[in-house]
Design an enzyme around this catalytic site. Structure first.
Site, PDB file in Angstrom:
ATOM      1  N   TYR A 117       0.799  -1.081  -0.078  1.00 38.61           N
ATOM      2  CA  TYR A 117       0.087   0.045  -0.055  1.00 38.61           C
ATOM      3  C   TYR A 117       0.807   1.269   0.159  1.00 38.61           C
ATOM      4  O   TYR A 117       1.718   1.432  -0.984  1.00 38.61           O
ATOM      5  CB  TYR A 117      -1.022  -0.025   1.243  1.00 38.61           C
ATOM      6  N   LYS A 164     -19.726 -19.713 -11.989  1.00 45.72           N
ATOM      7  CA  LYS A 164     -19.169 -19.592 -13.204  1.00 45.72           C
ATOM      8  C   LYS A 164     -17.743 -19.123 -12.918  1.00 45.72           C
ATOM      9  O   LYS A 164     -16.708 -19.379 -13.354  1.00 45.72           O
ATOM     10  CB  LYS A 164     -20.149 -18.441 -14.185  1.00 45.72           C
ATOM     11  N   ALA A 203     -34.919 -19.606 -31.463  1.00 46.29           N
ATOM     12  CA  ALA A 203     -34.338 -18.390 -31.997  1.00 46.29           C
ATOM     13  C   ALA A 203     -34.090 -17.556 -30.919  1.00 46.29           C
ATOM     14  O   ALA A 203     -34.268 -16.458 -30.915  1.00 46.29           O
ATOM     15  CB  ALA A 203     -35.563 -17.687 -32.814  1.00 46.29           C
TER      16      ALA A 203
END
Length: 739
Positions: A30, A85, A186
């Site tokens: 930092y 995921k 579709a």
């Protein structure tokens, strides 16, 4: 729910990649040390890839409007999926990933929120966003952002499906430019598949896209701009009519949408990709009944040719990130599809087939590689990176692709892939596993999961009323459906007493002693179930120390003929696994026992996907310092020399000489080509202490101890084990990986 809740809620955490132990570490991380990279990035933004995690960081972003097959459940409800995921990115391609859920269905707000985060991430994976908004969002973000953006629901499916179609056409002697294709559905995935196969050579006029109303043709009133882009002149007004003479059916629609009688009207050797989940448009066996010549793929893992997105998205982003691509373009998607197709056509190396269970070779039931094929990482990522360079979207270049492929192989730990395969094999060949301590909450949770996930039948040992009460506490709707074996009322007790008395009568046990043990000792009772064929594997250890459990099991079961039982601990890191043996049984092994332990542990390492490099550990490295406890170690090495062992081994050596590459350079005569991954310990004290210290201090996942060498598969879990540990040992025993 327990899986998602236990240990810590959720499936991800953030860890520091640099030391954080001292004040100096903190001042570098930092202030004031951080000022140096800040100025470097301000002077040259490309330096962010060098000094920050951005170049390996992908955001998985959703608004929850199309969660799996569950519909619009909102942004917050999508978080478990997005976390999952993110975990897959890390598990398959070592890509760091953060999930972000945006609480808006307004495409403009969504676009603005994501676009503003470009400085944070190296790539954006959009997920579970409903059509047509997903088209609008992806297109806008691709135009605004200078990093890869991909809606995986569209393009991930398209890439894997395209790879399968390449190989199906290859097997049936078709050319993509000549095939006639019907796409049913579709939505986002279906239209992405259609666009990609056209980019790969399928002619626009040869593709009929159908939605719920039927074929999409010019002039149809109820179609949006994305559907109308795929309109073609056709006289067909139903899916059935469109399929007459078609070469390919590609479905991303609904269960049962394709009727067997319609399949009969398709061309010779029809190609059917029925990818609706969880139930496809037609089940493969139904299609095969009417058209045995068909090649069939689905989205399911229990049928051949699974179209699984995990074959694509981790490796596509891996390749894109490694060259700092500004986009994922058509060239990169096509390169990924072709690399996946080519991998399936290659012969599976014997070592890969043995370790990962890839039994098939290229053919009608193997047109898509198995998701756990370890070669996917290097092949697909390399192809994507090269396509990015060739198409001009790469900001960095790879000078040596052979070195790059080697670096990709080194990023992952093969054990994780092999364990995936082991669990799948257990589902294909379910076994009866005896859980000896079924009144314990941890054991019962593991047994429930063992059954629920299809690994086999748990045989629960305990007092019937107590086990049933525990099952009810755990909200099991049908407790009576579990098999419970209670020594107080089991029909097997008479044969158990007879069997065990015959075995122990010359070891000082009376028939009364034997009957008491059968009735009162669950480990003896459970071991007898195994010995008499009422189970195929056994798990115990939660209520008693290892040595006591082993003593009770040994009253009933013997070692395999000519073998010495012993235990292995697996220490699993991000990209390595280390095998420690013997950590459980043999206090001061002889040279013959050490050689045997080395051979058997090397065999386990190979079954788990590793080429063994065995080090016989000692306080002494090649005689320095000298000592009186070295002869058995040297003798074990000599025995392996005499028999010509087919794996690398060396010793005696201290741990740093076995594991530290710089220390290894001091001993150029060492036969180890790289740091050891199998550590044979000189005695039980050092082995058990080392395993437990590493488990407690290192923080990496540990499997074990895994017991090797008993006549029946028996595993003894540590008393501190949690349900996932018990489940893993039970599955490993049932699958025959250890035991």
């Amino acid at each position: 729910m327990f899986y998602h809740e236990t240990l810590r809620p959720g499936k991800i955490e953030i860890i520091a990649s640099k030391p954080m132990a001292t004040q100096r570490d903190l001042s570098l991380a930092y202030s004031p040390g951080v000022a140096a990279p800040v100025q470097a990035i301000a002077d040259d933004p490309a330096m962010a890839a060098r000094y920050t995690a951005r170049s390996n960081l992908v955001a998985v972003i959703s608004n929850g409007t199309a969660i799996l097959g569950m519909g619009n459940l909102g942004a917050l409800a999508s978080k478990p999926v997005m976390e999952g995921k993110a975990v897959l990115f890390k598990r398959f391609a070592d890509v760091d990933s953060i999930d972000i859920e945006l609480d808006t269905e307004d495409p403009d707000k969504f676009i603005e929120a994501v676009a503003l985060m470009e400085p944070t991430f190296g790539g954006i994976n959009l997920e579970d966003i409903a059509a047509p908004e997903c088209f609008i969002i992806e297109q806008a973000l691709r135009e605004r952002m200078n990093i890869p953006v991909m809606h995986d629901d569209q393009h991930g499916t398209a890439i894997i499906a395209a790879a399968g179609l390449i190989n199906a056409c290859h097997l049936t002697g078709r050319d993509l430019k000549d095939v006639k294709m019907v796409v049913n559905g579709a939505g986002a995935s279906a239209l992405a598949c259609t666009a990609l196969v056209k980019a790969m050579g399928v002619r626009h006029d040869n593709v009929i896209v159908c939605d719920r109303t039927g074929p999409i043709y010019p002039g149809r009133k109820d179609v949006d701009q994305w559907k109308s882009a795929h309109a073609v002149a056709t006289e067909a007004r139903t899916l059935e009519e469109a399929l007459d003479g078609a070469d390919i059916f590609l479905g991303l629609s609904a269960a049962g949408a394709l009727k067997p009688e319609w399949v009969e009207k398709m061309a010779n050797q029809p190609i059917i990709f029925a990818m609706a989940n969880p139930v496809p448009e037609i089940m493969p066996d139904e299609a095969k009944r009417v058209r045995p010549d068909a090649i069939i793929a689905t989205g399911r893992s229990d049928y051949p040719n699974q179209v699984n997105n995990v074959l694509g998205f981790p490796f596509i982003f891996r390749g894109a990130l490694d060259v700092r691509a500004t986009a994922i373009n058509e060239e990169m998607k096509i390169a990924a599809a072709r690399a996946i197709a080519e991998l399936a056509r290659e012969r599976v190396p014997e070592e890969v087939a043995a370790a990962y269970g890839v039994q098939h070779q290229f053919g009608r039931d193997y047109i898509i590689p198995a998701p756990f094929d370890p070669r996917l990482m290097e092949r697909v990522s390399s192809a994507v990176a090269k396509a990015a360079m060739d198409s001009g979207v790469a900001q960095d270049s790879i000078a040596d692709f052979e070195d790059y492929r080697l670096s990709l192989k080194a990023r992952l730990n093969p054990t994780t892939s092999v364990l995936t395969r082991v669990y799948e094999e257990a589902q294909k060949h379910p076994k009866r596993v005896v859980f000896a301590e079924a009144e314990e909450d941890v054991v019962l949770r593991a047994a429930i999961q063992f059954r629920d996930f299809g690994y086999g039948t748990p045989v629960l040992v305990g007092r019937t009323h107590a086990v049933l009460a525990k099952l009810e506490e755990l909200a099991i709707e049908d407790p009576a459906s579990f098999e419970i074996q209670n020594s107080n009322d089991s029909e097997h007790v008479p044969e158990m007493v007879e069997y065990l008395y015959q075995r122990l009568q010359r070891r000082g046990y009376t028939e009364r002693d034997v009957r008491r043990m059968v009735n009162q000792d669950r480990n003896v009772f459970a071991s007898l179930l195994l010995a008499l064929g009422h189970g195929e594997a056994m798990i115990s250890g939660l209520t008693r120390p290892f040595a006591q459990t082993m003593k009770e099991v040994s009253l009933v079961l013997d070692p395999k003929p000519g073998q010495v039982p012993f235990g292995i601990h697996l220490m699993i890191g991000k990209n390595y696994t280390t095998f420690l043996a013997d950590t459980t049984i043999n206090e001061r092994p002889t040279k013959e026992e050490l050689a045997h332990i080395a051979r058997e542990t090397a065999a386990v390492a190979r079954r788990l996907g590793h080429e063994p490099r065995v080090a016989f550990l000692s306080y002494s490295t090649f005689g320095n310092p000298s000592g009186k406890w070295l002869e058995n170690i040297r003798g074990a090495v000599h025995l392996l020399d005499e028999e010509g062992a087919d794996f690398e081994y060396e010793g005696e050596m201290a741990p740093d000489a076995a594991l530290n590459a710089k220390v290894m350079e001091l001993y150029p005569f060492s036969r180890l080509s790289a740091p050891a991954n199998v550590l044979i310990m000189p005695g039980l004290q050092s082995a058990n202490l080392s395993a437990k210290l590493l488990r407690e201090l290192a923080g990496n996942p540990t499997i074990g101890p895994m017991m090797i060498g008993m006549e029946k598969p028996v595993q003894i879990a540590p008393m501190t084990a949690i349900a996932p540990d018990v489940l893993t040992l039970a599955v490993l025993a049932a699958a025959g990986v250890v035991g």
